[in-house]
Design an enzyme around this catalytic site. Structure first.
Site, PDB file in Angstrom:
ATOM      1  N   HIS A  55      24.860  28.334  29.986  1.00 59.25           N
ATOM      2  CA  HIS A  55      24.768  26.875  30.036  1.00 59.25           C
ATOM      3  C   HIS A  55      23.747  26.393  29.022  1.00 59.25           C
ATOM      4  O   HIS A  55      23.087  27.196  28.357  1.00 59.25           O
ATOM      5  CB  HIS A  55      24.436  26.379  31.447  1.00 59.25           C
ATOM      6  CG  HIS A  55      23.092  26.781  31.964  1.00 59.25           C
ATOM      7  ND1 HIS A  55      22.765  28.085  32.275  1.00 59.25           N
ATOM      8  CD2 HIS A  55      21.977  26.048  32.242  1.00 59.25           C
ATOM      9  CE1 HIS A  55      21.516  28.138  32.722  1.00 59.25           C
ATOM     10  NE2 HIS A  55      21.014  26.913  32.706  1.00 59.25           N
ATOM     11  N   HIS A  57      20.793  24.681  28.998  1.00 56.70           N
ATOM     12  CA  HIS A  57      19.339  24.530  29.129  1.00 56.70           C
ATOM     13  C   HIS A  57      18.593  25.346  28.078  1.00 56.70           C
ATOM     14  O   HIS A  57      18.972  26.477  27.763  1.00 56.70           O
ATOM     15  CB  HIS A  57      18.884  24.917  30.528  1.00 56.70           C
ATOM     16  CG  HIS A  57      19.179  23.858  31.559  1.00 56.70           C
ATOM     17  ND1 HIS A  57      19.165  24.115  32.918  1.00 56.70           N
ATOM     18  CD2 HIS A  57      19.486  22.539  31.427  1.00 56.70           C
ATOM     19  CE1 HIS A  57      19.456  23.002  33.576  1.00 56.70           C
ATOM     20  NE2 HIS A  57      19.651  22.033  32.695  1.00 56.70           N
ATOM     21  N   ASP A  59      15.923  27.029  27.965  1.00 56.25           N
ATOM     22  CA  ASP A  59      15.422  28.363  28.283  1.00 56.25           C
ATOM     23  C   ASP A  59      16.546  29.391  28.427  1.00 56.25           C
ATOM     24  O   ASP A  59      16.321  30.515  28.889  1.00 56.25           O
ATOM     25  CB  ASP A  59      14.544  28.347  29.544  1.00 56.25           C
ATOM     26  CG  ASP A  59      15.301  27.957  30.801  1.00 56.25           C
ATOM     27  OD1 ASP A  59      16.281  27.190  30.703  1.00 56.25           O
ATOM     28  OD2 ASP A  59      14.912  28.416  31.893  1.00 56.25           O
ATOM     29  N   HIS A  60      17.751  29.006  27.973  1.00 51.57           N
ATOM     30  CA  HIS A  60      18.887  29.926  27.925  1.00 51.57           C
ATOM     31  C   HIS A  60      19.524  29.997  26.535  1.00 51.57           C
ATOM     32  O   HIS A  60      20.320  30.901  26.289  1.00 51.57           O
ATOM     33  CB  HIS A  60      19.947  29.520  28.944  1.00 51.57           C
ATOM     34  CG  HIS A  60      19.496  29.694  30.356  1.00 51.57           C
ATOM     35  ND1 HIS A  60      19.939  30.710  31.176  1.00 51.57           N
ATOM     36  CD2 HIS A  60      18.599  28.989  31.100  1.00 51.57           C
ATOM     37  CE1 HIS A  60      19.345  30.613  32.356  1.00 51.57           C
ATOM     38  NE2 HIS A  60      18.526  29.575  32.322  1.00 51.57           N
ATOM     39  N   HIS A 113      24.736  23.788  38.931  1.00 52.92           N
ATOM     40  CA  HIS A 113      23.402  23.682  38.335  1.00 52.92           C
ATOM     41  C   HIS A 113      23.452  22.716  37.161  1.00 52.92           C
ATOM     42  O   HIS A 113      22.595  21.836  37.011  1.00 52.92           O
ATOM     43  CB  HIS A 113      22.942  25.064  37.889  1.00 52.92           C
ATOM     44  CG  HIS A 113      21.605  25.103  37.219  1.00 52.92           C
ATOM     45  ND1 HIS A 113      20.441  24.803  37.876  1.00 52.92           N
ATOM     46  CD2 HIS A 113      21.257  25.408  35.945  1.00 52.92           C
ATOM     47  CE1 HIS A 113      19.419  24.914  37.040  1.00 52.92           C
ATOM     48  NE2 HIS A 113      19.889  25.283  35.861  1.00 52.92           N
ATOM     49  N   ASP A 132      22.060  30.650  35.976  1.00 52.38           N
ATOM     50  CA  ASP A 132      21.281  29.976  37.010  1.00 52.38           C
ATOM     51  C   ASP A 132      22.157  29.538  38.182  1.00 52.38           C
ATOM     52  O   ASP A 132      21.824  28.589  38.889  1.00 52.38           O
ATOM     53  CB  ASP A 132      20.575  28.753  36.421  1.00 52.38           C
ATOM     54  CG  ASP A 132      19.362  29.118  35.585  1.00 52.38           C
ATOM     55  OD1 ASP A 132      19.037  30.317  35.505  1.00 52.38           O
ATOM     56  OD2 ASP A 132      18.746  28.209  35.002  1.00 52.38           O
ATOM     57  N   HIS A 170      16.318  34.455  36.310  1.00 49.09           N
ATOM     58  CA  HIS A 170      14.938  34.111  36.654  1.00 49.09           C
ATOM     59  C   HIS A 170      14.382  35.002  37.761  1.00 49.09           C
ATOM     60  O   HIS A 170      15.130  35.476  38.624  1.00 49.09           O
ATOM     61  CB  HIS A 170      14.839  32.659  37.126  1.00 49.09           C
ATOM     62  CG  HIS A 170      15.068  31.656  36.043  1.00 49.09           C
ATOM     63  ND1 HIS A 170      14.074  31.270  35.172  1.00 49.09           N
ATOM     64  CD2 HIS A 170      16.178  30.965  35.680  1.00 49.09           C
ATOM     65  CE1 HIS A 170      14.565  30.362  34.321  1.00 49.09           C
ATOM     66  NE2 HIS A 170      15.848  30.177  34.608  1.00 49.09           N
TER      67      HIS A 170
END
Length: 242
Positions: A55, A57, A59-60, A113, A132, A170
């Site tokens: 996805h 975000h 941090d991905h 999410h 996530d 995570h």
């Protein structure tokens, strides 16, 4: 079989390297950063050939451009027109296939999410990369999607073979466990798992990966019996400070 190595980055992210010795291929799943991932691959002598994003975000996906520049790898990702993922070579969605060496992976659409979110399942290797969507003893917050969507995801992932090994993105397990025991205080398997989780974290060891079997026994979101129960648990977890 495939070899999977975790690269811990930022405060609690895991970037996963999937390596197939037979073909020499290495896939990076959800690179939050580039330099530590490139270093981890180089240390192992692995050649990065692909990136799979779940996805949008940051941090991905923030490592996409740097890793592609260094390796000329191919980036596979979902089509999120509201939040374009950088440097995509191939757009995939529900029912599409991905592969590494002789191993074929299935692309699952798991929104909730985020509005657009993918999970990558390699049944021949019995491994799953849910980004996530599914965490150890937890699930992703509903930033863009709905409880109905996430409940459907939990129901779907619960049907995977129990031996399936899950590599989520995570290290949230200890906090998730503290919440889970408030939902099912009499769950003996959960109590036992929480002790093992606390011991692992005390020793500085990761709690990921984990199995679908363990989640069936202990994850309060995977174990919710209906959407209303799931919604109540998700709302309670959102404000939990245990």
């Amino acid at each position: 079989m495939l070899e999977v190595a975790g690269v811990p980055v930022l405060s609690d992210n895991y970037v996963w390297l999937i390596h197939d010795a037979a073909s020499g291929e290495t896939v990076v799943v959800d690179p939050a950063v580039d330099a530590p991932v490139l270093s981890a691959a180089a240390l192992r002598g692995w050649r990065i050939t692909q990136i799979w994003n779940t996805h949008w975000h940051d941090d991905h996906v923030a490592g996409n451009i740097g890793i592609k520049a260094a390796t000329d790898c191919r980036i596979t990702a979902p089509d999120d027109r509201d939040h374009p993922i950088p440097a995509i070579d191939r757009i995939v969605g529900e029912g599409d296939r991905v592969g590494i060496g002789a191993f074929e992976g299935q692309v699952l659409s798991t929104p909730g999410h985020t509005t657009v979110h993918l999970t990558y399942h390699l049944p021949g290797a019995a491994i799953l990369f849910p980004g996530d969507t599914l965490f150890a003893l937890g699930c992703g917050r509903l930033f863009e999607g709905t409880a109905d969507q996430m409940f459907a995801n939990m129901q779907r992932l619960a049907t995977l073979p129990p031996e399936t090994v899950v590599y989520c993105a995570h290290e949230y397990t200890q906090d998730n466990a503290r919440f889970a025991v408030t939902v099912e205080p009499d769950n003996v398997k959960l109590a036992e798992r929480m002790l093992a989780i606390d011991a692992a974290r005390e020793a500085g060891r990761p709690t990921v990966p984990f199995s679908i079997a363990a989640e069936r026994d202990t994850n309060p979101f995977l174990r919710a019996s209906n959407v209303a129960e799931f919604t109540s648990r998700r709302a309670a977890k959102d404000v939990f400070r245990g």
